[in-house]
Scaffold this motif. Structure first.
Motif, PDB file in Angstrom:
ATOM      1  N   ALA A  44       0.851  -1.195   0.000  1.00 11.63           N
ATOM      2  CA  ALA A  44       0.000   0.000   0.000  1.00 11.63           C
ATOM      3  C   ALA A  44       0.885   1.243   0.000  1.00 11.63           C
ATOM      4  O   ALA A  44       0.626   2.212  -0.718  1.00 11.63           O
ATOM      5  CB  ALA A  44      -0.924  -0.004   1.220  1.00 11.63           C
ATOM      6  N   VAL A  45       1.953   1.205   0.796  1.00  6.93           N
ATOM      7  CA  VAL A  45       2.903   2.322   0.843  1.00  6.93           C
ATOM      8  C   VAL A  45       3.536   2.520  -0.542  1.00  6.93           C
ATOM      9  O   VAL A  45       3.647   3.642  -1.034  1.00  6.93           O
ATOM     10  CB  VAL A  45       3.981   2.058   1.923  1.00  6.93           C
ATOM     11  N   ASP A  46       3.908   1.419  -1.187  1.00 11.43           N
ATOM     12  CA  ASP A  46       4.507   1.511  -2.523  1.00 11.43           C
ATOM     13  C   ASP A  46       3.543   2.162  -3.510  1.00 11.43           C
ATOM     14  O   ASP A  46       3.933   2.979  -4.335  1.00 11.43           O
ATOM     15  CB  ASP A  46       4.903   0.113  -3.032  1.00 11.43           C
ATOM     16  N   ARG A  47       2.278   1.780  -3.418  1.00 13.11           N
ATOM     17  CA  ARG A  47       1.308   2.345  -4.360  1.00 13.11           C
ATOM     18  C   ARG A  47       1.146   3.847  -4.142  1.00 13.11           C
ATOM     19  O   ARG A  47       1.074   4.629  -5.094  1.00 13.11           O
ATOM     20  CB  ARG A  47      -0.053   1.643  -4.210  1.00 13.11           C
ATOM     21  N   VAL A  48       1.107   4.256  -2.871  1.00 14.35           N
ATOM     22  CA  VAL A  48       0.952   5.682  -2.580  1.00 14.35           C
ATOM     23  C   VAL A  48       2.200   6.454  -3.043  1.00 14.35           C
ATOM     24  O   VAL A  48       2.099   7.562  -3.580  1.00 14.35           O
ATOM     25  CB  VAL A  48       0.660   5.897  -1.079  1.00 14.35           C
ATOM     26  N   MET A  49       3.383   5.854  -2.879  1.00 11.38           N
ATOM     27  CA  MET A  49       4.601   6.529  -3.353  1.00 11.38           C
ATOM     28  C   MET A  49       4.595   6.665  -4.875  1.00 11.38           C
ATOM     29  O   MET A  49       4.982   7.692  -5.423  1.00 11.38           O
ATOM     30  CB  MET A  49       5.848   5.752  -2.909  1.00 11.38           C
ATOM     31  N   ASN A  50       4.130   5.620  -5.570  1.00 11.73           N
ATOM     32  CA  ASN A  50       4.096   5.666  -7.036  1.00 11.73           C
ATOM     33  C   ASN A  50       3.151   6.723  -7.552  1.00 11.73           C
ATOM     34  O   ASN A  50       3.523   7.562  -8.352  1.00 11.73           O
ATOM     35  CB  ASN A  50       3.635   4.300  -7.587  1.00 11.73           C
ATOM     36  N   GLU A  51       1.909   6.659  -7.089  1.00 16.49           N
ATOM     37  CA  GLU A  51       0.895   7.536  -7.663  1.00 16.49           C
ATOM     38  C   GLU A  51       0.949   8.920  -7.024  1.00 16.49           C
ATOM     39  O   GLU A  51       0.530   9.904  -7.628  1.00 16.49           O
ATOM     40  CB  GLU A  51      -0.478   6.868  -7.574  1.00 16.49           C
ATOM     41  N   ASP A 201      -2.924   6.058 -12.337  1.00 18.23           N
ATOM     42  CA  ASP A 201      -3.701   5.171 -11.480  1.00 18.23           C
ATOM     43  C   ASP A 201      -3.516   3.712 -11.898  1.00 18.23           C
ATOM     44  O   ASP A 201      -3.676   3.363 -13.074  1.00 18.23           O
ATOM     45  CB  ASP A 201      -5.180   5.542 -11.581  1.00 18.23           C
ATOM     46  N   GLU A 202      -3.189   2.877 -10.920  1.00 12.64           N
ATOM     47  CA  GLU A 202      -2.925   1.468 -11.222  1.00 12.64           C
ATOM     48  C   GLU A 202      -4.145   0.783 -11.836  1.00 12.64           C
ATOM     49  O   GLU A 202      -4.032   0.015 -12.791  1.00 12.64           O
ATOM     50  CB  GLU A 202      -2.496   0.740  -9.944  1.00 12.64           C
ATOM     51  N   GLY A 203      -5.311   1.064 -11.296  1.00 13.73           N
ATOM     52  CA  GLY A 203      -6.533   0.422 -11.799  1.00 13.73           C
ATOM     53  C   GLY A 203      -6.816   0.818 -13.237  1.00 13.73           C
ATOM     54  O   GLY A 203      -7.190  -0.025 -14.067  1.00 13.73           O
ATOM     55  N   PHE A 204      -6.628   2.101 -13.533  1.00 19.02           N
ATOM     56  CA  PHE A 204      -6.874   2.595 -14.892  1.00 19.02           C
ATOM     57  C   PHE A 204      -5.901   1.938 -15.870  1.00 19.02           C
ATOM     58  O   PHE A 204      -6.287   1.461 -16.941  1.00 19.02           O
ATOM     59  CB  PHE A 204      -6.719   4.119 -14.907  1.00 19.02           C
ATOM     60  N   LEU A 205      -4.623   1.902 -15.499  1.00 16.02           N
ATOM     61  CA  LEU A 205      -3.620   1.310 -16.388  1.00 16.02           C
ATOM     62  C   LEU A 205      -3.835  -0.195 -16.536  1.00 16.02           C
ATOM     63  O   LEU A 205      -3.635  -0.762 -17.614  1.00 16.02           O
ATOM     64  CB  LEU A 205      -2.203   1.584 -15.875  1.00 16.02           C
ATOM     65  N   LEU A 206      -4.243  -0.833 -15.439  1.00 16.16           N
ATOM     66  CA  LEU A 206      -4.523  -2.271 -15.488  1.00 16.16           C
ATOM     67  C   LEU A 206      -5.648  -2.556 -16.485  1.00 16.16           C
ATOM     68  O   LEU A 206      -5.551  -3.457 -17.318  1.00 16.16           O
ATOM     69  CB  LEU A 206      -4.892  -2.774 -14.093  1.00 16.16           C
ATOM     70  N   CYS A 281       5.775  -3.249  -7.219  1.00 21.01           N
ATOM     71  CA  CYS A 281       4.546  -2.815  -7.904  1.00 21.01           C
ATOM     72  C   CYS A 281       4.456  -3.533  -9.245  1.00 21.01           C
ATOM     73  O   CYS A 281       4.367  -2.907 -10.294  1.00 21.01           O
ATOM     74  CB  CYS A 281       4.555  -1.309  -8.106  1.00 21.01           C
ATOM     75  N   GLU A 282       4.454  -4.864  -9.182  1.00 26.95           N
ATOM     76  CA  GLU A 282       4.562  -5.639 -10.409  1.00 26.95           C
ATOM     77  C   GLU A 282       3.375  -5.446 -11.356  1.00 26.95           C
ATOM     78  O   GLU A 282       3.543  -5.314 -12.557  1.00 26.95           O
ATOM     79  CB  GLU A 282       4.666  -7.105 -10.010  1.00 26.95           C
ATOM     80  N   ARG A 283       2.167  -5.439 -10.775  1.00 30.73           N
ATOM     81  CA  ARG A 283       0.966  -5.279 -11.608  1.00 30.73           C
ATOM     82  C   ARG A 283       1.027  -3.935 -12.333  1.00 30.73           C
ATOM     83  O   ARG A 283       0.714  -3.819 -13.516  1.00 30.73           O
ATOM     84  CB  ARG A 283      -0.271  -5.356 -10.705  1.00 30.73           C
ATOM     85  N   LYS A 284       1.438  -2.926 -11.596  1.00 30.99           N
ATOM     86  CA  LYS A 284       1.538  -1.578 -12.168  1.00 30.99           C
ATOM     87  C   LYS A 284       2.616  -1.516 -13.247  1.00 30.99           C
ATOM     88  O   LYS A 284       2.394  -0.979 -14.339  1.00 30.99           O
ATOM     89  CB  LYS A 284       1.855  -0.589 -11.036  1.00 30.99           C
ATOM     90  N   ALA A 285       3.786  -2.085 -12.958  1.00 30.97           N
ATOM     91  CA  ALA A 285       4.892  -2.020 -13.918  1.00 30.97           C
ATOM     92  C   ALA A 285       4.543  -2.782 -15.200  1.00 30.97           C
ATOM     93  O   ALA A 285       4.861  -2.338 -16.309  1.00 30.97           O
ATOM     94  CB  ALA A 285       6.166  -2.576 -13.288  1.00 30.97           C
ATOM     95  N   MET A 286       3.856  -3.921 -15.048  1.00 27.69           N
ATOM     96  CA  MET A 286       3.462  -4.698 -16.236  1.00 27.69           C
ATOM     97  C   MET A 286       2.414  -3.943 -17.042  1.00 27.69           C
ATOM     98  O   MET A 286       2.497  -3.859 -18.272  1.00 27.69           O
ATOM     99  CB  MET A 286       2.897  -6.061 -15.811  1.00 27.69           C
ATOM    100  N   ASP A 319      -4.509  10.257 -14.299  1.00 27.95           N
ATOM    101  CA  ASP A 319      -4.140  10.818 -13.004  1.00 27.95           C
ATOM    102  C   ASP A 319      -5.340  10.770 -12.051  1.00 27.95           C
ATOM    103  O   ASP A 319      -6.341  11.463 -12.262  1.00 27.95           O
ATOM    104  CB  ASP A 319      -3.668  12.263 -13.200  1.00 27.95           C
ATOM    105  N   ASN A 320      -5.229   9.949 -11.005  1.00 29.56           N
ATOM    106  CA  ASN A 320      -6.407   9.776 -10.152  1.00 29.56           C
ATOM    107  C   ASN A 320      -6.659  10.963  -9.224  1.00 29.56           C
ATOM    108  O   ASN A 320      -7.769  11.117  -8.716  1.00 29.56           O
ATOM    109  CB  ASN A 320      -6.370   8.442  -9.392  1.00 29.56           C
ATOM    110  N   VAL A 321      -5.665  11.818  -9.028  1.00 26.19           N
ATOM    111  CA  VAL A 321      -5.910  13.019  -8.218  1.00 26.19           C
ATOM    112  C   VAL A 321      -6.746  14.011  -9.015  1.00 26.19           C
ATOM    113  O   VAL A 321      -7.739  14.566  -8.522  1.00 26.19           O
ATOM    114  CB  VAL A 321      -4.581  13.633  -7.730  1.00 26.19           C
ATOM    115  N   GLN A 322      -6.388  14.188 -10.288  1.00 20.39           N
ATOM    116  CA  GLN A 322      -7.203  15.050 -11.155  1.00 20.39           C
ATOM    117  C   GLN A 322      -8.596  14.460 -11.329  1.00 20.39           C
ATOM    118  O   GLN A 322      -9.594  15.174 -11.255  1.00 20.39           O
ATOM    119  CB  GLN A 322      -6.555  15.168 -12.535  1.00 20.39           C
TER     120      GLN A 322
END
Lengths: 370, 151
Positions: A44-51, A201-206, A281-286, A319-322
């Motif tokens: 979870a920390v990794d995801r927050v750092m990425n996005e 956003d990881e979900g969007f890219l996935l 963040c394998e899912r995200k990187a893939m 961008d999930n913040v936007q």
């Protein structure tokens, strides 16, 4: 139209106090510590750092706690925090070849120099809930091999490159575009696209990556190499004039091998997509690698029609913040806006009513209708 | 980008600055505890800011901006005028300041301080990295081929 709304200060204060209490939860249970979040909710920390686009485990843990585990809210907090800090400069590009590898797999070749190293993965677990974790189960220490891994882990794609089977990445030496300094602009170079995807956003890219696999912009991908590990960060302070290592970060890298591109003069070669992110963040990187490749459709002379190939669509909505800002602003007062809609609708209805009356009146006077 | 090829003095300095930055605060504090009270002027008080990290497209191609990291920097000057600098990832003012003091002291007496501060920190880092590597190595797949039938 926005109109300042007064009143409600007390309600807002009370709402925030209620939020604080709900965040705290049952006071007979100890408050969760940042060390616990940073050390045990690491992904979870990794995801927050990425996005959030900021490598700082402690700040990410704080943001997760403050956001009550809502990761997009935590990402928003991190993006806001970074705006309060001065920019010292740009680091030297990370040398992922020198990565101290914790995991490294290839789905393209079984036998690779250095081997397939599974590392701390969820792969091959049975996905059954482990009720021992509901208690205070302490796992045994990890197994150790008699020796360490080789320190120079060759890249799988370089092995193909040496045979000329793999396209070589562009070495263009211009200063990379920076989204944090200049707004998104089209057409976007691959540098700008990769920066956008890295914080996307990881979900969007996935979902986009999945869409390419299902036929919306197919790229025939193979996971050429995925590696997770630690790389050192080098930076050249102006006052020193030579590069120094300022720390080390965990990163995940994915190199996809995709189907061919050739021309009348160049023999066909594999093409590639690239993904890189903070932490594990394998899912995200893939996903990033698949979308990076899909967005290269124009450059590779492929027909463009699928959503994942449309850079304006992808980059403007990643961008999930936007995205959350625009979606969630709908819940803020739009009283005046809505009043004008209401007036308009009433006027339309009144017009329809009047027309109906005129029509009925005309029916009563048959001579007028002829 | 470096403006010139580093000199041997710069290479040595970069090497100890690397160890000072990579070491955990607790380890640095323990190894440099005799030097925390070194008299110095503060040229630049510890300041936390951002450095934009970069990757390379396709791992080895042109650079792109990946995302930022927090970094804390500090600069000090010893009584004899030696300046010490530190840039350390994270937000620890204490770490950056002690690293800057150590950088200055190391320039003055590299031989002795390399032994007392840098060597033990480097050994600790090596040991940690070796441990992590043997744990990763234990997850390396040993493929074997199943013998199918015996016709």
């Amino acid at each position: 139209m926005y109109v300042a709304v007064k009143g409600g200060e007390q309600a807002i204060d009370a709402a925030h106090r209620l939020l604080d209490e709900e965040r705290r939860g049952d006071r007979s249970v100890p408050s969760v510590t940042l060390e616990q979040i940073a050390g045990q909710l690491t992904l979870a920390v990794d995801r927050v750092m990425n996005e959030g686009s900021l490598y700082d485990r402690e700040l990410a843990a704080l943001a997760i706690k403050q956001a009550r585990g809502d990761l997009i809210e935590a990402i928003f907090l991190i993006r806001a925090a970074r705006t309060t800090l001065a920019r010292f400069g740009y680091a030297e590009p990370l040398d992922t070849r020198a990565m101290r590898v914790k995991r490294r797999v290839s789905a393209a070749f079984k036998d690779i120099p250095g081997g397939q190293i599974l590392g701390p993965t969820f792969d091959y677990t049975h996905r059954l809930l482990d009720f021992s974790l509901a208690g205070d189960y302490e796992p045994p220490e990890a197994a150790r091999a008699p020796g360490a891994l080789r320190s120079d882990m060759p890249r799988v794609l370089e092995m193909l490159g040496s045979e000329g089977l793999m396209e070589q990445p562009s070495q263009e030496a211009r200063e990379p575009a920076d989204l944090t300094q200049d707004p998104l602009d089209f057409p976007a170079g691959r540098d700008l696209r990769l920066q956008n995807l890295a914080r996307g956003d990881e979900g969007f890219l996935l979902a986009l990556a999945y869409s390419t696999q299902r036929g919306y912009g197919r790229t025939h991908p193979f996971a050429g190499e995925i590696r997770l590990g630690t790389v050192e960060v080098s930076f050249t302070p102006e006052e020193l004039g030579f590069p120094i290592v300022i720390g080390a970060i965990a990163v995940t890298e994915c190199e996809m091998i995709n189907q061919f591109k050739g021309s009348a003069t160049v023999k066909p070669q594999f093409t590639r997509g690239y993904g890189l992110g903070f932490g594990q963040c394998e899912r995200k990187a893939m996903s990033m690698a698949l979308v990076d490749r899909a967005l290269r459709a124009g450059e590779l002379g492929e027909e463009r029609g699928a959503p994942a190939q449309d850079e304006e669509f992808v980059l403007s909505h990643s961008d999930n913040v936007q995205a959350t800002g625009f979606v969630e602003h709908l819940k803020l007062p739009h009283y005046v806006d809505f009043q004008s809609e209401l007036v308009l609708l009433r006027r339309l209805r009144a017009g329809t009513e009047a027309a109906k009356h005129r029509l009925e009146a005309a029916k009563d006077r048959p001579e007028a209708a002829e | 980008m470096p403006s010139h090829a580093p000199t041997s003095g710069e290479t040595a300095r970069a090497a100890w600055m690397r160890i000072l930055a990579l070491s955990a605060w607790g380890d640095l504090e323990a190894c440099a505890k005799d030097y925390t009270d070194t008299a110095h002027d503060v040229l630049r008080p510890p300041e936390t800011g951002l450095v934009m990290l970069r990757g390379r497209m396709g791992a080895s191609g042109a650079a792109f901006n990946l995302g930022e990291a927090t970094v804390t920097r500090c600069a000090v000057r010893l009584g004899d005028g030696t300046e010490g600098h530190a840039y350390v990832m994270g937000r620890s003012a204490a770490h950056a300041k002690l690293a800057a003091i150590c950088d200055a002291l190391l320039q003055r007496d590299a031989q002795r301080l390399s032994e007392t501060i840098i060597a033990p920190l480097a050994a600790k880092l090596d040991a940690e990295q070796a441990e992590a590597s043997t744990k990763a190595a234990a997850t390396k797949v040993d493929f074997f081929t199943m013998v199918r039938g015996d016709d």
